[in-house]
Design an enzyme around this catalytic site. Structure first.
Site, PDB file in Angstrom:
ATOM      1  CE  LYS A   1     -19.530  16.284  27.017  1.00 24.70           C
ATOM      2  NZ  LYS A   1     -20.592  15.747  25.986  1.00 24.70           N
TER       3      LYS A   1
ATOM      4  CG  ASP B   1     -22.496   8.770  25.919  1.00 24.64           C
ATOM      5  OD1 ASP B   1     -23.315   9.935  25.566  1.00 24.64           O
ATOM      6  OD2 ASP B   1     -21.205   9.337  25.726  1.00 24.64           O
TER       7      ASP B   1
ATOM      8  CG  HIS C   1     -19.204   7.967  30.056  1.00 25.87           C
ATOM      9  ND1 HIS C   1     -18.754   9.088  30.954  1.00 25.87           N
ATOM     10  CD2 HIS C   1     -19.720   8.724  28.704  1.00 25.87           C
ATOM     11  CE1 HIS C   1     -18.965  10.053  30.220  1.00 25.87           C
ATOM     12  NE2 HIS C   1     -19.267  10.037  29.296  1.00 25.87           N
ATOM     13  CG  HIS C   2     -16.079   8.885  26.777  1.00 25.16           C
ATOM     14  ND1 HIS C   2     -16.636   8.730  25.676  1.00 25.16           N
ATOM     15  CD2 HIS C   2     -16.737  10.110  27.363  1.00 25.16           C
ATOM     16  CE1 HIS C   2     -17.572   9.682  25.441  1.00 25.16           C
ATOM     17  NE2 HIS C   2     -17.628  10.511  26.495  1.00 25.16           N
TER      18      HIS C   2
END
Length: 414
Positions: free
Chosen positions: A250, A331, A302-303
């Site tokens: 990000k 998360d 992680h997504h």
């Protein structure tokens, strides 16, 4: 019966031969060399000090031993290893007490009768009921000639500490000093590495007030979930590091999308999805330790989803690393339990209900079961981390709705 007597005689003769070997200078040197090889293989400082204390009592046939390390920044000597005392960490000023004096002067102090020596402080004996009789305190000197530690050995069995004992400690101290300096260097490198990772995570959280503390919270939740799955040691540490860095991509995101309250449109959402892949790309530039090499992969996955509809690569379940499945659950747990621009903090009960609905398609059911098993630890951790949440008066937080699922959470749980 004859066979039994013969066996007992053999054992006694073997014990005498072993005792005779300990008493000869050559056998003692062999033992020191063997100890040196063992010490050089230990890289954890606390484990090294424990081994050194044990070896010292054996070599000198003493009752107790403490190994102190010099901390020049604080002007102290410290030890977390004091055999036979049951003590926690011991700290005292350099120059104070017998061990402190040896640390300051580099001179050996050999006391035949502790209570006849004015330098001895009997207060610890009075507190514990122990009786110190003989005491040998010896400096450990590093490569630069400075004292880096102190051996303190108490109560020689059967007499006083001799010049041979001092020679033995001198031989042991030379190799022990090298092992201690190596362990300290590795510890400093680990601290540097840890602070670098933490700094990278802070730079992400600092960009957006609503997610301040997010990486820290996800790391704590991932640790709790990992322990519930039986992970420990380096395997648990890898998950912590990946959780801390999971959103690093990000850093390349535009504020107009990253900080936007409410629902992202399709193009904006596609843009933001790129952060997972960028996380892997950016972290690939770091040279991770050998046992941490899959941290970038865990962080970048992680997504991904169990049904293969995740991002950035749409991986099937069997190709998603366990660490990534844990970070994904942590998360989601934080995204639901912490307030955001676009939603209030959901209750623990509501969070678990949503995550149960995500198990199978989105989240790994085994990991969600671990979340359920560790709910009390997660609840305690959640409460301890609330101080990192954004406050109602922070920029943008007034836009949060009062109840119900946000559009983003509906997307996440579908």
């Amino acid at each position: 019966m004859t066979e039994k007597r013969r066996s007992q005689g053999d054992r006694r003769r073997a014990q005498r031969r072993k005792a005779d070997r300990r008493q000869t200078p050559g056998s003692r040197l062999d033992l020191i060399l063997d100890v040196t090889r063992r010490l050089m293989s230990i890289t954890d400082l606390d484990a090294l000090l424990r081994d050194m204390a044990t070896v010292t009592t054996q070599l000198l046939d003493a009752d107790r031993a403490t190994i102190f390390i010099v901390d020049r920044e604080r002007g102290e000597i410290w030890s977390r290893v004091a055999l036979g005392t049951g003590a926690g960490e011991i700290r005292q000023a350099i120059g104070v007490g017998i061990a402190g004096m040896v640390a300051a002067t580099g001179e050996t102090i050999n006391i035949a009768d502790a209570y006849d020596d004015p330098r001895f402080n009997p207060e610890p004996d009075r507190r514990t009921g122990y009786r110190t009789k003989t005491l040998l305190t010896f400096p450990m000197t590093g490569q630069n000639g400075r004292v880096i530690g102190v051996f303190q050995v108490v109560n020689k069995n059967g007499g006083e500490f001799t010049s041979d004992d001092e020679d033995t400690l001198s031989s042991l101290g030379a190799s022990a000093a090298v092992a201690v300096e190596n362990a300290q260097l590795l510890a400093e490198q680990r601290r540097l590495w840890t602070t670098l990772i933490e700094t990278l995570a802070v730079t992400i959280d600092a960009r957006d007030q609503q997610t301040a503390g997010h990486s820290q919270r996800v790391t704590r939740y991932a640790e709790v979930i990992g322990r519930a799955l039986g992970l420990e040691g380096i395997e648990l540490e890898k998950r912590r590091r990946a959780a801390l860095l999971h959103d690093y991509g990000k850093i390349a995101g535009r504020d107009q999308f990253l900080l936007k309250p409410g629902k992202l449109d399709e193009a904006e959402f596609e843009y933001m999805k790129a952060h997972a892949e960028k996380t892997g790309e950016f972290l690939a530039h770091l040279v991770f330790p050998q046992d941490m090499r899959d941290v970038p992969v865990i962080a970048s996955q992680h997504h991904e989803r169990m049904d293969g509809k995740g991002y950035p690569r749409g991986l099937p379940a069997e190709r998603i690393l366990l660490g990534a499945r844990i970070v994904a659950a942590a998360d989601v747990f934080d995204a639901l339990t912490a307030p955001r621009y676009y939603k209030p903090a959901y209750t623990l009960e509501k969070t678990l209900e949503i995550m149960d609905g995500m198990a199978g398609d989105h989240l790994d059911p085994v990991v969600v079961s671990a979340v359920r098993r560790s709910v009390h630890d997660l609840d305690w951790t959640l409460d301890s981390m609330k101080h990192t949440w954004p406050r109602p008066g922070d920029e943008g937080m007034a836009a949060a709705p009062e109840s119900g699922l946000s559009e983003r959470d509906k997307e996440a749980s579908s």
